[in-house]
Design a protein around this motif. Structure first.
Motif, PDB file in Angstrom:
ATOM      1  N   ASP A  81       0.815  -1.217   0.000  1.00 48.51           N
ATOM      2  CA  ASP A  81       0.000   0.000   0.000  1.00 48.51           C
ATOM      3  C   ASP A  81       0.848   1.266   0.000  1.00 48.51           C
ATOM      4  OD1 ASP A  81      -2.334  -1.453  -0.066  1.00 48.51           O
ATOM      5  OD2 ASP A  81      -2.649  -1.390   2.108  1.00 48.51           O
ATOM      6  N   GLN A  84       1.422   2.800  -3.468  1.00 49.74           N
ATOM      7  CA  GLN A  84       0.251   3.210  -4.237  1.00 49.74           C
ATOM      8  C   GLN A  84       0.205   4.741  -4.291  1.00 49.74           C
ATOM      9  OE1 GLN A  84      -1.402   0.814  -5.842  1.00 49.74           O
ATOM     10  NE2 GLN A  84       0.043  -0.552  -4.834  1.00 49.74           N
ATOM     11  N   PRO A  85      -0.501   5.316  -5.258  1.00 45.69           N
ATOM     12  CA  PRO A  85      -0.617   6.785  -5.314  1.00 45.69           C
ATOM     13  C   PRO A  85      -1.055   7.348  -3.957  1.00 45.69           C
ATOM     14  CG  PRO A  85      -1.536   5.828  -7.292  1.00 45.69           C
ATOM     15  CD  PRO A  85      -1.215   4.675  -6.362  1.00 45.69           C
ATOM     16  N   GLY A  86      -0.309   8.327  -3.493  1.00 44.23           N
ATOM     17  CA  GLY A  86      -0.587   8.932  -2.197  1.00 44.23           C
ATOM     18  C   GLY A  86       0.102   8.231  -1.039  1.00 44.23           C
ATOM     19  N   GLY A  87       0.730   7.087  -1.290  1.00 48.10           N
ATOM     20  CA  GLY A  87       1.412   6.334  -0.241  1.00 48.10           C
ATOM     21  C   GLY A  87       2.765   6.934   0.095  1.00 48.10           C
ATOM     22  N   LEU A  88       3.263   6.579   1.274  1.00 42.47           N
ATOM     23  CA  LEU A  88       4.528   7.098   1.771  1.00 42.47           C
ATOM     24  C   LEU A  88       5.693   6.866   0.809  1.00 42.47           C
ATOM     25  CD1 LEU A  88       6.053   8.388   4.170  1.00 42.47           C
ATOM     26  CD2 LEU A  88       6.296   6.079   5.112  1.00 42.47           C
ATOM     27  N   HIS A  90       5.405   6.149  -2.566  1.00 40.29           N
ATOM     28  CA  HIS A  90       4.857   6.126  -3.922  1.00 40.29           C
ATOM     29  C   HIS A  90       5.924   6.286  -5.009  1.00 40.29           C
ATOM     30  CE1 HIS A  90       2.291   6.674  -7.336  1.00 40.29           C
ATOM     31  NE2 HIS A  90       2.701   7.913  -7.525  1.00 40.29           N
ATOM     32  N   THR A  91       6.875   7.178  -4.824  1.00 41.49           N
ATOM     33  CA  THR A  91       7.884   7.409  -5.865  1.00 41.49           C
ATOM     34  C   THR A  91       9.152   6.582  -5.681  1.00 41.49           C
ATOM     35  OG1 THR A  91       8.826   9.275  -4.652  1.00 41.49           O
ATOM     36  CG2 THR A  91       7.069   9.765  -6.261  1.00 41.49           C
TER      37      THR A  91
END
Length: 141
Positions: A81, A84-88, A90-91
């Motif tokens: 998770d 996922q986009p917006g996750g800690l 994400h990048t």
């Protein structure tokens, strides 16, 4: 006053072979042809085994899962998770030139509370791979 940290025995090749064996036994019991990778605390390969019936990519995914679990000191199942986009994180998969893989199946190995390596399993569904890797780590004495 100085504190002295007790030395913790590193992951040995004997430990690594036991981890591979336990993961393979769990996978076979689950009807899965799997690949298993064991890395030491420095990220160096200690043991690897791919069932000859496992899909070829299972070898690569098992290694990347182990590396990710080691680098982040967390089961990869717990990190899915976070990317996922917006996750800690994400990048993170695209920010680093490292073989990270955020799919369940990688589990860190600890001894006396210290990180000493990681196990990665590929070849089954992510939840299965996580279960096989966890079973292997739980079997290590």
């Amino acid at each position: 006053m100085s504190t002295i940290t007790a030395a913790v025995a590193p992951l040995t090749t004997q430990d690594a072979e036991a981890l591979v064996g336990a993961a393979r036994t769990a996978a076979e019991a689950g009807g899965v042809a799997a690949a298993v990778t064991v890395l030491d605390a420095g990220g160096h390969l200690l043991a690897f085994r791919r069932d000859d019936r496992a899909v070829l990519i299972a070898g690569e995914t098992s290694t990347r899962k182990a590396y990710t679990a080691l680098q982040l000191d967390a089961p990869t199942a717990d990190l899915v998770d976070a990317v996922q986009p917006g996750g800690l994180f994400h990048t993170l998969p695209t920010a680093l030139d490292r073989p990270l893989l955020f799919i369940a199946g990688g589990v860190p190995v600890h001894r006396d509370g210290r990180l000493i390596g990681a196990v990665g399993v590929g070849g089954g569904a992510p939840e299965q791979d996580h279960g096989f890797a966890t079973a292997a780590v739980d079997s290590l004495v």
